[in-house]
Design an enzyme around this catalytic site. Structure first.
Site, PDB file in Angstrom:
ATOM      1  N   ASN A 246       3.692 -36.729 -77.333  1.00  0.00           N
ATOM      2  CA  ASN A 246       3.086 -36.712 -78.671  1.00  0.00           C
ATOM      3  C   ASN A 246       3.913 -37.617 -79.582  1.00  0.00           C
ATOM      4  OD1 ASN A 246       2.022 -36.169 -81.163  1.00  0.00           O
ATOM      5  ND2 ASN A 246       2.659 -34.018 -81.225  1.00  0.00           N
ATOM      6  N   TRP A 247       3.369 -38.794 -79.840  1.00  0.00           N
ATOM      7  CA  TRP A 247       4.127 -39.777 -80.637  1.00  0.00           C
ATOM      8  C   TRP A 247       4.116 -39.448 -82.124  1.00  0.00           C
ATOM      9  CZ3 TRP A 247       2.453 -45.216 -78.349  1.00  0.00           C
ATOM     10  CH2 TRP A 247       3.004 -45.335 -77.076  1.00  0.00           C
ATOM     11  N   LYS A 248       3.304 -38.497 -82.539  1.00  0.00           N
ATOM     12  CA  LYS A 248       3.197 -38.157 -83.962  1.00  0.00           C
ATOM     13  C   LYS A 248       2.909 -39.440 -84.767  1.00  0.00           C
ATOM     14  CE  LYS A 248       5.979 -34.145 -82.947  1.00  0.00           C
ATOM     15  NZ  LYS A 248       6.962 -33.161 -83.364  1.00  0.00           N
TER      16      LYS A 248
ATOM     17  N   HIS B 277      -1.480 -28.135 -83.818  1.00  0.00           N
ATOM     18  CA  HIS B 277      -0.050 -28.458 -83.764  1.00  0.00           C
ATOM     19  C   HIS B 277       0.638 -27.873 -84.995  1.00  0.00           C
ATOM     20  CE1 HIS B 277       3.697 -30.677 -83.862  1.00  0.00           C
ATOM     21  NE2 HIS B 277       3.529 -30.829 -82.557  1.00  0.00           N
TER      22      HIS B 277
ATOM     23  N   GLU C  50       2.726 -28.978 -86.989  1.00  0.00           N
ATOM     24  CA  GLU C  50       2.789 -29.840 -88.175  1.00  0.00           C
ATOM     25  C   GLU C  50       1.446 -29.863 -88.899  1.00  0.00           C
ATOM     26  OE1 GLU C  50       4.477 -33.084 -86.003  1.00  0.00           O
ATOM     27  OE2 GLU C  50       6.241 -31.820 -85.734  1.00  0.00           O
TER      28      GLU C  50
ATOM     29  N   GLU D 224       4.783 -23.941 -78.554  1.00  0.00           N
ATOM     30  CA  GLU D 224       5.768 -24.732 -79.289  1.00  0.00           C
ATOM     31  C   GLU D 224       6.360 -23.888 -80.407  1.00  0.00           C
ATOM     32  OE1 GLU D 224       4.854 -29.194 -78.571  1.00  0.00           O
ATOM     33  OE2 GLU D 224       3.927 -28.584 -80.436  1.00  0.00           O
TER      34      GLU D 224
ATOM     35  N   GLY E  42      11.714 -30.703 -83.185  1.00  0.00           N
ATOM     36  CA  GLY E  42      12.446 -31.731 -83.918  1.00  0.00           C
ATOM     37  C   GLY E  42      13.792 -31.277 -84.441  1.00  0.00           C
TER      38      GLY E  42
ATOM     39  N   SER F  23      11.924 -29.940 -78.740  1.00  0.00           N
ATOM     40  CA  SER F  23      13.204 -30.543 -78.356  1.00  0.00           C
ATOM     41  C   SER F  23      13.389 -30.662 -76.840  1.00  0.00           C
ATOM     42  CB  SER F  23      14.362 -29.773 -78.992  1.00  0.00           C
ATOM     43  OG  SER F  23      14.285 -29.855 -80.411  1.00  0.00           O
TER      44      SER F  23
ATOM     45  N   GLY G 106       7.937 -34.590 -78.124  1.00  0.00           N
ATOM     46  CA  GLY G 106       7.824 -35.380 -79.343  1.00  0.00           C
ATOM     47  C   GLY G 106       8.823 -36.525 -79.300  1.00  0.00           C
ATOM     48  N   GLY G 107       9.958 -36.333 -79.966  1.00  0.00           N
ATOM     49  CA  GLY G 107      10.961 -37.388 -80.126  1.00  0.00           C
ATOM     50  C   GLY G 107      11.306 -38.143 -78.847  1.00  0.00           C
TER      51      GLY G 107
HETATM   52  P1  13P Z   1      10.116 -32.645 -80.461  1.00  0.00           P
HETATM   53  O1  13P Z   1      10.137 -32.889 -78.963  1.00  0.00           O
HETATM   54  O2  13P Z   1      10.466 -33.858 -81.251  1.00  0.00           O
HETATM   55  O3  13P Z   1      10.892 -31.419 -80.815  1.00  0.00           O
HETATM   56  O4  13P Z   1       8.574 -32.327 -80.852  1.00  0.00           O
HETATM   57  C1  13P Z   1       7.885 -31.397 -80.113  1.00  0.00           C
HETATM   58  C2  13P Z   1       6.455 -31.436 -80.472  1.00  0.00           C
HETATM   59  O5  13P Z   1       6.088 -31.087 -81.581  1.00  0.00           O
HETATM   60  C3  13P Z   1       5.492 -31.933 -79.489  1.00  0.00           C
HETATM   61  O6  13P Z   1       4.192 -31.763 -79.901  1.00  0.00           O
END
Ligand code: 13P
Length: 255
Positions: A11-13, A98, A100, A170, A176, A216, A237-238
């Site tokens: 997930n590149w956000k 999600h 966010e 999640e 994050g 994470s 994510g990251g």
């Molecule tokens: P991180 O891996 O950056 O913690 O993000 C997780 C996430 O929200 C994947 O959708």
């Protein structure tokens, strides 16, 4: 279609525009050979989807999805993308709920259920995200929060639609933050979700549904997470922004 486990989602956000997406694909494909024994799905920003697909031409093993959609199929909804439009652009998955979207943009459980239903109705696979806030965990409410989110999230799906989903656990406090849930803690919540899916679609179908963990995930903890019996994959994510790190994560040997 049953998804091959393990499932790796990137997930590149709100990162990697079209040019960065192309560079990413060039580097990633050099590090990750075509693989039939796992599912790899990227969730780039919508504006990068076409460039991603062009750069990845010939790599049918690399699937793409969108990070969110609005539930109406079309119309005067400036700034939004619908599930049918996502499908037309080549997406096969869409994330719904999600954290966010829930906590930054205010998506309610009711919004999430409409999105899940719209994604499924368009013939795409919803990735339903659930997970508790830190204060909810501290109050001992993990089970009630996750149960509510899963129950509501699936409430508008027919049985055969509910078999074709992915559920992502999640925990919000792990996203994050560098704090990962222990494999043991995550496994416990995955077991709870599996039990709910068994009740909903029966044992065999529930076993086939990927229940993935996000929060994470890194090259340093992926092996431990995937060793847990109820963790069928990850939503990253990251660490999915780096072709090198994500290729390493996607190459992890499955238990
Ligand atoms: P991180 O891996 O950056 O913690 O993000 C997780 C996430 O929200 C994947 O959708």
């Amino acid at each position: 279609m049953r998804l091959v486990k393990p499932f790796f989602g990137g997930n590149w956000k709100m990162n990697h525009g079209p040019r960065a997406a192309r560079r990413f694909v060039e580097e990633f494909t050099a590090l990750f050979p075509p693989s039939q024994d796992r599912t790899v799905v990227f969730f780039p920003p919508a504006v990068s989807l076409a460039e991603f697909r062009t750069a990845a031409a010939g790599r049918e093993d690399l699937l793409v999805g969108l990070q969110d959609v609005y539930w109406e199929p079309s119309g005067a909804f400036t700034g939004s993308i619908s599930a049918p439009l996502a499908k037309d652009a080549g997406a096969t998955f869409v994330i719904a709920g999600h954290s966010e979207r829930r906590h930054v943009f205010g998506d309610s459980d009711e919004d999430v259920v409409r999105k899940v239903a719209a994604i499924s109705a368009a013939g795409l696979t919803p990735v339903l995200c659930v997970g508790e806030l830190l204060e909810e965990r501290d109050r001992g409410e993990v089970e009630s929060v996750v149960t509510r989110q899963v129950e509501i999230g699936l409430s508008q799906l027919q049985a055969e639609e509910a078999e074709r989903i992915v559920v992502a656990y999640e925990p919000v406090w792990a996203i994050g933050t560098g704090r990962t849930a222990s494999a043991e803690d995550a496994n416990e919540v995955h077991e709870l979700i599996r039990g709910m899916l068994v009740e909903r679609v029966g044992s065999a179908a529930a076993r086939a549904i990927p229940i993935i963990y996000g929060g994470s995930v890194k090259t340093s903890n992926i092996e431990e997470l995937l060793a847990a019996p109820e963790i069928d994959g990850v939503l990253v994510g990251g660490a999915s922004l780096s072709p090198k790190d994500f290729a390493q994560i996607c190459r992890t040997v499955w238990r």
